[in-house]
Write a protein that holds these residues in place. Structure first.
Motif, PDB file in Angstrom:
ATOM      1  N   SER A  70      45.983  19.324  23.721  1.00 17.78           N
ATOM      2  CA  SER A  70      46.077  18.042  23.003  1.00 17.78           C
ATOM      3  C   SER A  70      44.556  17.658  22.851  1.00 17.78           C
ATOM      4  O   SER A  70      44.336  17.014  21.776  1.00 17.78           O
ATOM      5  CB  SER A  70      46.686  17.183  23.944  1.00 17.78           C
ATOM      6  OG  SER A  70      46.186  15.711  23.544  1.00 17.78           O
ATOM      7  N   ILE A  73      43.829  19.403  19.383  1.00 20.98           N
ATOM      8  CA  ILE A  73      44.187  18.878  18.392  1.00 20.98           C
ATOM      9  C   ILE A  73      43.575  17.777  17.957  1.00 20.98           C
ATOM     10  O   ILE A  73      43.442  17.427  16.681  1.00 20.98           O
ATOM     11  CB  ILE A  73      45.965  18.698  18.601  1.00 20.98           C
ATOM     12  CG1 ILE A  73      46.553  19.803  18.753  1.00 20.98           C
ATOM     13  CG2 ILE A  73      46.534  17.917  17.415  1.00 20.98           C
ATOM     14  CD1 ILE A  73      46.744  20.803  17.742  1.00 20.98           C
ATOM     15  N   ASN A  76      40.521  18.450  16.083  1.00 22.78           N
ATOM     16  CA  ASN A  76      40.689  18.896  14.842  1.00 22.78           C
ATOM     17  C   ASN A  76      41.163  17.492  13.762  1.00 22.78           C
ATOM     18  O   ASN A  76      40.464  17.559  12.655  1.00 22.78           O
ATOM     19  CB  ASN A  76      41.811  19.911  14.850  1.00 22.78           C
ATOM     20  CG  ASN A  76      41.424  21.257  15.261  1.00 22.78           C
ATOM     21  OD1 ASN A  76      40.097  21.469  15.039  1.00 22.78           O
ATOM     22  ND2 ASN A  76      42.241  21.990  15.444  1.00 22.78           N
ATOM     23  N   ILE A  77      41.848  16.823  14.380  1.00 18.45           N
ATOM     24  CA  ILE A  77      42.185  15.666  13.441  1.00 18.45           C
ATOM     25  C   ILE A  77      40.780  14.814  13.065  1.00 18.45           C
ATOM     26  O   ILE A  77      40.696  14.271  11.960  1.00 18.45           O
ATOM     27  CB  ILE A  77      43.200  14.591  14.289  1.00 18.45           C
ATOM     28  CG1 ILE A  77      44.564  15.244  14.276  1.00 18.45           C
ATOM     29  CG2 ILE A  77      43.346  13.340  13.450  1.00 18.45           C
ATOM     30  CD1 ILE A  77      45.367  14.618  15.080  1.00 18.45           C
ATOM     31  N   GLY A  96      47.028  18.859   6.416  1.00 18.49           N
ATOM     32  CA  GLY A  96      46.718  19.621   7.769  1.00 18.49           C
ATOM     33  C   GLY A  96      46.657  18.584   8.607  1.00 18.49           C
ATOM     34  O   GLY A  96      47.122  18.565  10.029  1.00 18.49           O
ATOM     35  N   TYR A 100      48.764  18.264  12.106  1.00 20.82           N
ATOM     36  CA  TYR A 100      48.243  18.028  13.309  1.00 20.82           C
ATOM     37  C   TYR A 100      48.889  16.898  13.838  1.00 20.82           C
ATOM     38  O   TYR A 100      48.656  16.487  15.164  1.00 20.82           O
ATOM     39  CB  TYR A 100      46.732  17.814  13.274  1.00 20.82           C
ATOM     40  CG  TYR A 100      46.083  19.210  13.441  1.00 20.82           C
ATOM     41  CD1 TYR A 100      46.399  20.161  14.142  1.00 20.82           C
ATOM     42  CD2 TYR A 100      44.888  19.497  12.532  1.00 20.82           C
ATOM     43  CE1 TYR A 100      45.761  21.536  13.957  1.00 20.82           C
ATOM     44  CE2 TYR A 100      44.424  20.724  12.360  1.00 20.82           C
ATOM     45  CZ  TYR A 100      44.718  21.752  13.165  1.00 20.82           C
ATOM     46  OH  TYR A 100      44.208  22.885  13.107  1.00 20.82           O
ATOM     47  N   ILE A 103      52.134  17.233  15.602  1.00 23.04           N
ATOM     48  CA  ILE A 103      51.702  17.875  16.847  1.00 23.04           C
ATOM     49  C   ILE A 103      51.671  16.717  17.786  1.00 23.04           C
ATOM     50  O   ILE A 103      51.842  16.996  19.056  1.00 23.04           O
ATOM     51  CB  ILE A 103      50.827  19.336  16.649  1.00 23.04           C
ATOM     52  CG1 ILE A 103      51.427  20.186  15.856  1.00 23.04           C
ATOM     53  CG2 ILE A 103      50.580  19.511  18.012  1.00 23.04           C
ATOM     54  CD1 ILE A 103      50.344  21.284  15.376  1.00 23.04           C
ATOM     55  N   ASN A 104      50.282  16.072  17.476  1.00 32.89           N
ATOM     56  CA  ASN A 104      50.109  14.998  18.295  1.00 32.89           C
ATOM     57  C   ASN A 104      51.216  14.079  18.669  1.00 32.89           C
ATOM     58  O   ASN A 104      51.149  13.558  19.895  1.00 32.89           O
ATOM     59  CB  ASN A 104      48.960  14.092  17.756  1.00 32.89           C
ATOM     60  CG  ASN A 104      48.366  13.092  18.495  1.00 32.89           C
ATOM     61  OD1 ASN A 104      47.887  13.257  19.597  1.00 32.89           O
ATOM     62  ND2 ASN A 104      48.290  12.013  18.187  1.00 32.89           N
ATOM     63  N   THR A 131      44.996   8.766  12.976  1.00 33.22           N
ATOM     64  CA  THR A 131      45.714   9.432  11.862  1.00 33.22           C
ATOM     65  C   THR A 131      46.691   8.832  10.870  1.00 33.22           C
ATOM     66  O   THR A 131      46.438   8.898   9.666  1.00 33.22           O
ATOM     67  CB  THR A 131      46.941  10.557  12.430  1.00 33.22           C
ATOM     68  OG1 THR A 131      46.432  11.269  13.604  1.00 33.22           O
ATOM     69  CG2 THR A 131      47.759  11.518  11.652  1.00 33.22           C
TER      70      THR A 131
END
Length: 137
Positions: A70, A73, A76-77, A96, A100, A103-104, A131
């Motif tokens: 987590s 991720i 990366n975000i 992308g 992500y 996934i989050n 996000t």
């Protein structure tokens, strides 16, 4: 403030990043400042938190792996949001970030079911705010 209190409240960095992202997109602050702050925050969330090993609850290896994934991720975000703020017409990076983000969101559901109201759940909620700010603008 003690260091334990700071580590318990570091999820507040993400709403602050959302606000800074908005200000960078609207050209109130230079994109370079957001780039610098976002990259430092990104580095904090993955490798530095890995070495600090601050965790307030005892856990097993499965939970620790999920939490570290987590953090990866989230890192990366944040890093990809810095790229979007600096160079706005990169559609594949927004894709992308969307991936992500999904996934989050799965982590958000997982943390809600296993640790209602915990630090990781709040962190995942704040990441959803960041996000959506990136995807929506």
């Amino acid at each position: 403030m003690t260091s334990k209190l700071i580590f318990k409240r570091d999820y507040l960095l993400l709403p602050i990043l959302s606000l800074l992202y908005f200000l960078a997109i609207k050209n109130v602050i230079p994109a370079f400042i957001y780039l610098l702050i976002a990259l430092l925050t990104s580095i904090y969330f993955f490798p530095i938190k890995l070495f600090l090993r601050y965790d307030s609850t005892p856990s097993n290896n499965k939970r620790r792996i999920v939490v570290l994934l987590s953090y990866f991720i989230i890192s990366n975000i944040i890093a990809l949001s810095a790229l979007v703020a600096f160079q706005s017409d990169l559609g594949f990076i927004r894709t992308g970030i969307s991936f992500y983000g999904l996934i989050n969101f799965a982590f958000l559901i997982y943390f809600h079911r296993t640790e209602k109201g915990s630090y990781n759940f709040i962190l995942a909620c704040c990441t959803v705010v960041l996000t959506s700010a990136i995807i929506g603008v």
